[in-house]
Design a protein around this motif. Sequence first.
Motif, mmCIF file in Angstrom:
data_model
loop_
_atom_site.group_PDB
_atom_site.id
_atom_site.type_symbol
_atom_site.label_atom_id
_atom_site.label_comp_id
_atom_site.label_asym_id
_atom_site.label_seq_id
_atom_site.Cartn_x
_atom_site.Cartn_y
_atom_site.Cartn_z
ATOM 1 N N GLU A 88 0.831 -1.202 0.000
ATOM 2 C CA GLU A 88 0.000 0.000 0.000
ATOM 3 C C GLU A 88 0.861 1.245 0.000
ATOM 4 O O GLU A 88 2.005 1.230 0.433
ATOM 5 C CB GLU A 88 -0.894 0.004 1.248
ATOM 6 C CG GLU A 88 -2.102 -0.916 1.134
ATOM 7 C CD GLU A 88 -3.084 -0.485 0.068
ATOM 8 O OE1 GLU A 88 -3.114 0.724 -0.251
ATOM 9 O OE2 GLU A 88 -3.802 -1.349 -0.464
ATOM 10 N N MET A 89 0.295 2.301 -0.489
ATOM 11 C CA MET A 89 0.960 3.595 -0.504
ATOM 12 C C MET A 89 1.308 4.065 0.903
ATOM 13 O O MET A 89 2.353 4.636 1.146
ATOM 14 C CB MET A 89 0.004 4.644 -1.107
ATOM 15 C CG MET A 89 -0.143 4.542 -2.579
ATOM 16 S SD MET A 89 1.152 5.463 -3.362
ATOM 17 C CE MET A 89 0.571 7.142 -3.023
ATOM 18 N N TYR A 90 0.364 3.876 1.815
ATOM 19 C CA TYR A 90 0.531 4.481 3.129
ATOM 20 C C TYR A 90 1.153 3.521 4.114
ATOM 21 O O TYR A 90 0.740 2.366 4.209
ATOM 22 C CB TYR A 90 -0.816 4.991 3.640
ATOM 23 C CG TYR A 90 -1.369 6.055 2.733
ATOM 24 C CD1 TYR A 90 -0.847 7.340 2.764
ATOM 25 C CD2 TYR A 90 -2.358 5.762 1.814
ATOM 26 C CE1 TYR A 90 -1.323 8.314 1.901
ATOM 27 C CE2 TYR A 90 -2.842 6.723 0.940
ATOM 28 C CZ TYR A 90 -2.317 8.003 0.991
ATOM 29 O OH TYR A 90 -2.774 8.951 0.132
ATOM 30 N N VAL A 93 -0.568 0.525 6.585
ATOM 31 C CA VAL A 93 -1.800 -0.115 6.101
ATOM 32 C C VAL A 93 -1.574 -1.611 5.890
ATOM 33 O O VAL A 93 -2.366 -2.457 6.307
ATOM 34 C CB VAL A 93 -2.311 0.544 4.806
ATOM 35 C CG1 VAL A 93 -3.512 -0.208 4.251
ATOM 36 C CG2 VAL A 93 -2.678 2.000 5.063
ATOM 37 N N GLU A 138 8.813 1.125 2.009
ATOM 38 C CA GLU A 138 7.594 1.498 2.726
ATOM 39 C C GLU A 138 6.894 0.290 3.335
ATOM 40 O O GLU A 138 6.214 0.405 4.330
ATOM 41 C CB GLU A 138 6.659 2.330 1.845
ATOM 42 C CG GLU A 138 6.481 1.879 0.397
ATOM 43 C CD GLU A 138 5.443 0.808 0.202
ATOM 44 O OE1 GLU A 138 4.677 0.555 1.141
ATOM 45 O OE2 GLU A 138 5.411 0.223 -0.889
#
Length: 274
Positions: A88-90, A93, A138
Amino acid sequence: SAEKKRKKNGPSKLTFEEIGGQDNAKQELREALDFLIRHEEISKFGIRPLKGILLTGPPGTGKTLMAKAAAHYTNSVFVAASGSEFVEMYVGVGAGRIRDLFKEARTRASKENKQSAIIFIDEIDVIGGKREGGQQREYDQTLNQLLTEMDGIYNSDTPRILLIAATNRKEMLDSALLRPGRFDRHIQVDLPDKKGRRSILELHAKNKPLHSGVNLDKIAEEAYNFSGAQLESVMNEAAIYMMRENLTQVEHRHLAMAIDKVMMGEKTDRETNQ
Ligand code: ATP
Protein backbone atom coordinates in the motif's frame (compact mmCIF):
# COMPACT_ATOMS: atom_id res chain seq x y z
CA SER A 1 -15.36 -8.30 -3.61
CA ALA A 2 -16.65 -9.36 -0.20
CA GLU A 3 -18.33 -12.27 -1.90
CA LYS A 4 -15.16 -13.14 -3.74
CA LYS A 5 -13.28 -13.16 -0.48
CA ARG A 6 -15.83 -15.35 1.19
CA LYS A 7 -15.56 -17.79 -1.67
CA LYS A 8 -11.80 -17.85 -1.43
CA ASN A 9 -11.95 -18.42 2.31
CA GLY A 10 -14.84 -20.87 2.38
CA PRO A 11 -14.49 -24.27 3.97
CA SER A 12 -11.97 -26.37 2.13
CA LYS A 13 -13.39 -29.53 0.66
CA LEU A 14 -10.38 -30.17 -1.49
CA THR A 15 -8.43 -33.33 -0.73
CA PHE A 16 -4.93 -34.47 -1.66
CA GLU A 17 -6.50 -37.01 -4.03
CA GLU A 18 -7.65 -34.13 -6.22
CA ILE A 19 -4.07 -33.01 -6.76
CA GLY A 20 -2.36 -34.87 -9.58
CA GLY A 21 1.29 -35.91 -9.46
CA GLN A 22 3.39 -34.13 -6.81
CA ASP A 23 3.79 -37.37 -4.84
CA ASN A 24 6.88 -36.20 -2.95
CA ALA A 25 5.50 -32.78 -2.15
CA LYS A 26 2.22 -34.24 -0.95
CA GLN A 27 4.03 -36.76 1.23
CA GLU A 28 6.31 -34.14 2.77
CA LEU A 29 3.39 -31.83 3.40
CA ARG A 30 1.31 -34.53 5.06
CA GLU A 31 4.23 -35.41 7.31
CA ALA A 32 4.61 -31.79 8.34
CA LEU A 33 0.88 -31.51 8.97
CA ASP A 34 0.93 -34.54 11.23
CA PHE A 35 2.89 -32.31 13.59
CA LEU A 36 -0.09 -29.99 13.77
CA ILE A 37 -2.44 -32.88 14.39
CA ARG A 38 -0.25 -34.66 16.96
CA HIS A 39 0.46 -31.47 18.92
CA GLU A 40 0.07 -33.08 22.33
CA GLU A 41 2.69 -35.69 21.64
CA ILE A 42 5.14 -33.25 20.16
CA SER A 43 4.87 -30.88 23.09
CA LYS A 44 5.33 -33.83 25.46
CA PHE A 45 8.62 -34.55 23.76
CA GLY A 46 9.61 -30.91 23.88
CA ILE A 47 9.56 -30.53 20.12
CA ARG A 48 9.04 -27.00 18.89
CA PRO A 49 5.74 -26.71 17.00
CA LEU A 50 5.81 -25.97 13.33
CA LYS A 51 4.79 -22.41 12.49
CA GLY A 52 5.40 -22.06 8.82
CA ILE A 53 5.68 -24.12 5.66
CA LEU A 54 7.05 -22.59 2.49
CA LEU A 55 5.93 -24.02 -0.84
CA THR A 56 8.26 -23.13 -3.66
CA GLY A 57 8.10 -23.77 -7.37
CA PRO A 58 6.93 -22.42 -10.72
CA PRO A 59 3.45 -20.90 -11.20
CA GLY A 60 0.45 -23.14 -11.69
CA THR A 61 1.91 -26.28 -10.15
CA GLY A 62 -0.73 -26.63 -7.45
CA LYS A 63 0.67 -24.73 -4.46
CA THR A 64 -2.71 -23.18 -3.68
CA LEU A 65 -4.37 -26.57 -4.04
CA MET A 66 -1.85 -28.01 -1.58
CA ALA A 67 -2.65 -25.34 1.01
CA LYS A 68 -6.38 -26.00 0.64
CA ALA A 69 -5.89 -29.74 0.92
CA ALA A 70 -3.78 -29.10 4.02
CA ALA A 71 -6.72 -27.30 5.61
CA HIS A 72 -9.04 -30.17 4.81
CA TYR A 73 -6.55 -32.78 6.06
CA THR A 74 -6.09 -31.04 9.41
CA ASN A 75 -9.74 -29.98 9.76
CA SER A 76 -8.66 -26.34 9.96
CA VAL A 77 -10.31 -23.16 8.79
CA PHE A 78 -8.66 -21.80 5.67
CA VAL A 79 -7.85 -18.13 5.30
CA ALA A 80 -6.08 -16.99 2.14
CA ALA A 81 -4.42 -13.81 0.96
CA SER A 82 -1.90 -12.76 -1.64
CA GLY A 83 1.29 -10.82 -0.92
CA SER A 84 0.24 -8.09 -3.31
CA GLU A 85 -2.81 -7.28 -1.16
CA PHE A 86 -0.47 -5.90 1.50
CA VAL A 87 1.43 -3.45 -0.63
CA GLU A 88 0.00 0.00 0.00
CA MET A 89 0.96 3.60 -0.50
CA TYR A 90 0.53 4.48 3.13
CA VAL A 91 2.84 3.24 5.82
CA GLY A 92 1.13 0.95 8.26
CA VAL A 93 -1.80 -0.12 6.10
CA GLY A 94 -0.11 -3.34 5.02
CA ALA A 95 0.88 -4.13 8.60
CA GLY A 96 -2.71 -3.57 9.69
CA ARG A 97 -3.93 -5.99 7.05
CA ILE A 98 -1.52 -8.65 8.31
CA ARG A 99 -2.89 -8.16 11.82
CA ASP A 100 -6.44 -8.46 10.49
CA LEU A 101 -5.60 -11.64 8.62
CA PHE A 102 -4.40 -13.39 11.76
CA LYS A 103 -7.34 -12.00 13.71
CA GLU A 104 -9.74 -13.32 11.07
CA ALA A 105 -8.16 -16.77 11.31
CA ARG A 106 -8.62 -16.82 15.09
CA THR A 107 -12.17 -15.49 14.98
CA ARG A 108 -13.27 -17.92 12.29
CA ALA A 109 -11.71 -20.88 14.06
CA SER A 110 -13.57 -20.13 17.27
CA LYS A 111 -16.85 -19.40 15.45
CA GLU A 112 -16.63 -22.65 13.54
CA ASN A 113 -15.40 -24.59 16.52
CA LYS A 114 -12.16 -25.61 14.88
CA GLN A 115 -8.99 -26.30 16.79
CA SER A 116 -6.71 -24.96 14.09
CA ALA A 117 -6.45 -22.45 11.28
CA ILE A 118 -4.29 -22.44 8.19
CA ILE A 119 -3.34 -19.05 6.82
CA PHE A 120 -2.17 -19.18 3.21
CA ILE A 121 -0.19 -16.29 1.73
CA ASP A 122 0.53 -16.60 -1.97
CA GLU A 123 3.35 -14.52 -3.52
CA ILE A 124 5.04 -14.08 -0.14
CA ASP A 125 8.08 -12.60 -1.93
CA VAL A 126 6.10 -9.41 -2.54
CA ILE A 127 6.16 -8.62 1.19
CA GLY A 128 9.03 -10.82 2.30
CA GLY A 129 11.64 -9.84 -0.27
CA LYS A 130 15.23 -9.24 0.77
CA ARG A 131 15.80 -5.99 2.63
CA GLU A 132 18.84 -4.36 1.12
CA GLY A 133 21.23 -2.84 3.65
CA GLY A 134 19.92 0.52 4.81
CA GLN A 135 17.41 0.78 2.02
CA GLN A 136 14.13 1.15 3.89
CA ARG A 137 11.05 0.28 1.97
CA GLU A 138 7.59 1.50 2.73
CA TYR A 139 6.39 -2.00 3.36
CA ASP A 140 9.12 -3.09 5.74
CA GLN A 141 6.55 -2.62 8.46
CA THR A 142 4.41 -5.24 6.78
CA LEU A 143 7.17 -7.82 6.93
CA ASN A 144 7.91 -6.89 10.53
CA GLN A 145 4.27 -7.36 11.42
CA LEU A 146 4.28 -10.78 9.76
CA LEU A 147 7.36 -11.78 11.75
CA THR A 148 5.72 -10.54 14.95
CA GLU A 149 2.57 -12.53 14.25
CA MET A 150 4.62 -15.63 13.49
CA ASP A 151 6.55 -15.26 16.73
CA GLY A 152 3.29 -14.96 18.64
CA ILE A 153 1.62 -17.97 17.05
CA TYR A 154 2.09 -20.18 20.08
CA ASN A 155 1.32 -17.63 22.76
CA SER A 156 -2.15 -19.07 22.98
CA ASP A 157 -3.02 -22.72 22.87
CA THR A 158 -6.01 -22.67 20.53
CA PRO A 159 -6.64 -22.19 17.79
CA ARG A 160 -3.30 -23.48 16.62
CA ILE A 161 -2.22 -21.48 13.62
CA LEU A 162 -0.08 -22.66 10.76
CA LEU A 163 1.14 -20.32 8.09
CA ILE A 164 1.65 -21.71 4.60
CA ALA A 165 3.26 -19.39 2.09
CA ALA A 166 4.06 -19.81 -1.58
CA THR A 167 6.64 -18.27 -3.84
CA ASN A 168 8.16 -18.78 -7.27
CA ARG A 169 11.28 -16.93 -6.14
CA LYS A 170 12.65 -18.42 -2.97
CA GLU A 171 16.09 -16.87 -3.51
CA MET A 172 14.47 -13.43 -3.17
CA LEU A 173 13.21 -14.01 0.37
CA ASP A 174 14.57 -12.13 3.35
CA SER A 175 16.66 -14.34 5.62
CA ALA A 176 14.46 -13.36 8.57
CA LEU A 177 11.72 -15.51 7.06
CA LEU A 178 13.99 -18.49 6.57
CA ARG A 179 15.34 -18.65 10.10
CA PRO A 180 14.48 -21.64 12.29
CA GLY A 181 11.13 -21.07 13.97
CA ARG A 182 9.76 -19.20 10.97
CA PHE A 183 9.29 -21.02 7.66
CA ASP A 184 11.45 -23.92 8.68
CA ARG A 185 9.90 -26.47 6.33
CA HIS A 186 10.45 -25.93 2.64
CA ILE A 187 8.61 -28.03 0.14
CA GLN A 188 9.44 -27.92 -3.55
CA VAL A 189 6.44 -28.14 -5.86
CA ASP A 190 7.96 -28.80 -9.26
CA LEU A 191 6.56 -29.07 -12.75
CA PRO A 192 5.00 -32.53 -13.07
CA ASP A 193 6.83 -35.35 -14.82
CA LYS A 194 5.08 -37.43 -17.47
CA LYS A 195 3.31 -39.63 -14.96
CA GLY A 196 2.22 -36.58 -13.01
CA ARG A 197 0.97 -34.89 -16.16
CA ARG A 198 -1.06 -37.94 -17.00
CA SER A 199 -2.73 -38.03 -13.62
CA ILE A 200 -3.48 -34.30 -13.75
CA LEU A 201 -5.03 -34.75 -17.21
CA GLU A 202 -7.11 -37.63 -15.86
CA LEU A 203 -8.38 -35.54 -12.97
CA HIS A 204 -9.50 -32.77 -15.30
CA ALA A 205 -11.02 -35.25 -17.76
CA LYS A 206 -13.33 -36.68 -15.09
CA ASN A 207 -16.27 -34.45 -15.93
CA LYS A 208 -15.68 -34.55 -19.69
CA PRO A 209 -16.76 -37.14 -22.24
CA LEU A 210 -13.55 -38.60 -23.69
CA HIS A 211 -13.64 -40.65 -26.89
CA SER A 212 -12.23 -44.15 -26.47
CA GLY A 213 -9.60 -43.33 -29.09
CA VAL A 214 -7.90 -40.76 -26.87
CA ASN A 215 -4.39 -41.76 -25.89
CA LEU A 216 -3.78 -39.80 -22.70
CA ASP A 217 -0.26 -41.22 -22.36
CA LYS A 218 0.69 -39.67 -25.65
CA ILE A 219 -0.92 -36.35 -24.71
CA ALA A 220 0.96 -36.39 -21.40
CA GLU A 221 4.18 -37.01 -23.29
CA GLU A 222 3.57 -34.17 -25.72
CA ALA A 223 2.64 -31.71 -22.99
CA TYR A 224 6.30 -31.62 -21.99
CA ASN A 225 7.08 -29.02 -19.30
CA PHE A 226 3.41 -28.06 -18.90
CA SER A 227 2.24 -27.00 -15.46
CA GLY A 228 -0.93 -28.31 -13.82
CA ALA A 229 -2.67 -25.06 -14.69
CA GLN A 230 -1.69 -25.48 -18.35
CA LEU A 231 -2.89 -29.08 -18.36
CA GLU A 232 -6.24 -27.98 -16.94
CA SER A 233 -6.38 -25.48 -19.77
CA VAL A 234 -5.60 -28.18 -22.36
CA MET A 235 -8.58 -30.24 -21.21
CA ASN A 236 -10.83 -27.21 -21.25
CA GLU A 237 -9.74 -26.00 -24.69
CA ALA A 238 -10.12 -29.50 -26.11
CA ALA A 239 -13.73 -29.59 -24.96
CA ILE A 240 -14.30 -26.21 -26.63
CA TYR A 241 -12.90 -27.55 -29.93
CA MET A 242 -15.25 -30.50 -29.60
CA MET A 243 -18.26 -28.23 -29.09
CA ARG A 244 -17.34 -26.06 -32.07
CA GLU A 245 -17.54 -29.17 -34.23
CA ASN A 246 -20.90 -30.09 -32.74
CA LEU A 247 -19.48 -33.34 -31.41
CA THR A 248 -20.25 -34.88 -28.04
CA GLN A 249 -16.94 -36.55 -27.26
CA VAL A 250 -13.44 -35.11 -26.95
CA GLU A 251 -11.18 -36.75 -29.53
CA HIS A 252 -7.43 -37.17 -29.53
CA ARG A 253 -6.92 -34.47 -32.15
CA HIS A 254 -8.87 -31.94 -30.05
CA LEU A 255 -6.37 -32.48 -27.27
CA ALA A 256 -3.44 -32.22 -29.67
CA MET A 257 -4.83 -28.91 -30.98
CA ALA A 258 -5.36 -27.70 -27.44
CA ILE A 259 -1.71 -28.43 -26.57
CA ASP A 260 -0.62 -26.22 -29.47
CA LYS A 261 -3.04 -23.50 -28.45
CA VAL A 262 -1.90 -23.44 -24.81
CA MET A 263 1.75 -23.47 -25.89
CA MET A 264 1.19 -20.58 -28.32
CA GLY A 265 -0.85 -18.66 -25.79
CA GLU A 266 1.95 -18.80 -23.28
CA LYS A 267 4.40 -17.55 -25.84
CA THR A 268 2.21 -14.57 -26.77
CA ASP A 269 1.71 -13.73 -23.08
CA ARG A 270 5.42 -13.74 -22.48
CA GLU A 271 6.11 -11.61 -25.53
CA THR A 272 3.55 -8.98 -24.60
CA ASN A 273 4.84 -8.89 -21.03
CA GLN A 274 8.28 -7.87 -22.15
P1 ATP B 1 0.61 -19.69 -8.65
O1 ATP B 1 2.03 -19.79 -8.19
O2 ATP B 1 0.47 -19.11 -10.02
O3 ATP B 1 -0.32 -19.09 -7.62
P2 ATP B 1 -0.13 -22.37 -7.90
O4 ATP B 1 1.06 -23.22 -7.87
O5 ATP B 1 -0.70 -21.88 -6.61
O6 ATP B 1 0.12 -21.18 -8.90
P3 ATP B 1 -2.72 -23.43 -8.30
O7 ATP B 1 -3.43 -22.13 -8.12
O8 ATP B 1 -2.77 -24.38 -7.18
O9 ATP B 1 -1.23 -23.15 -8.70
O10 ATP B 1 -3.25 -24.15 -9.62
C1 ATP B 1 -4.02 -23.46 -10.58
C2 ATP B 1 -4.98 -24.44 -11.23
O11 ATP B 1 -4.26 -25.35 -12.05
C3 ATP B 1 -5.75 -25.29 -10.26
O12 ATP B 1 -6.95 -24.69 -9.87
C4 ATP B 1 -5.97 -26.57 -11.05
O13 ATP B 1 -7.08 -26.45 -11.90
C5 ATP B 1 -4.75 -26.68 -11.90
N1 ATP B 1 -3.68 -27.48 -11.29
C6 ATP B 1 -2.43 -27.06 -10.98
N2 ATP B 1 -1.70 -28.05 -10.46
C7 ATP B 1 -2.50 -29.14 -10.42
C8 ATP B 1 -2.32 -30.48 -9.96
N3 ATP B 1 -1.15 -30.89 -9.45
N4 ATP B 1 -3.37 -31.31 -10.05
C9 ATP B 1 -4.55 -30.92 -10.56
N5 ATP B 1 -4.78 -29.66 -11.00
C10 ATP B 1 -3.78 -28.78 -10.94
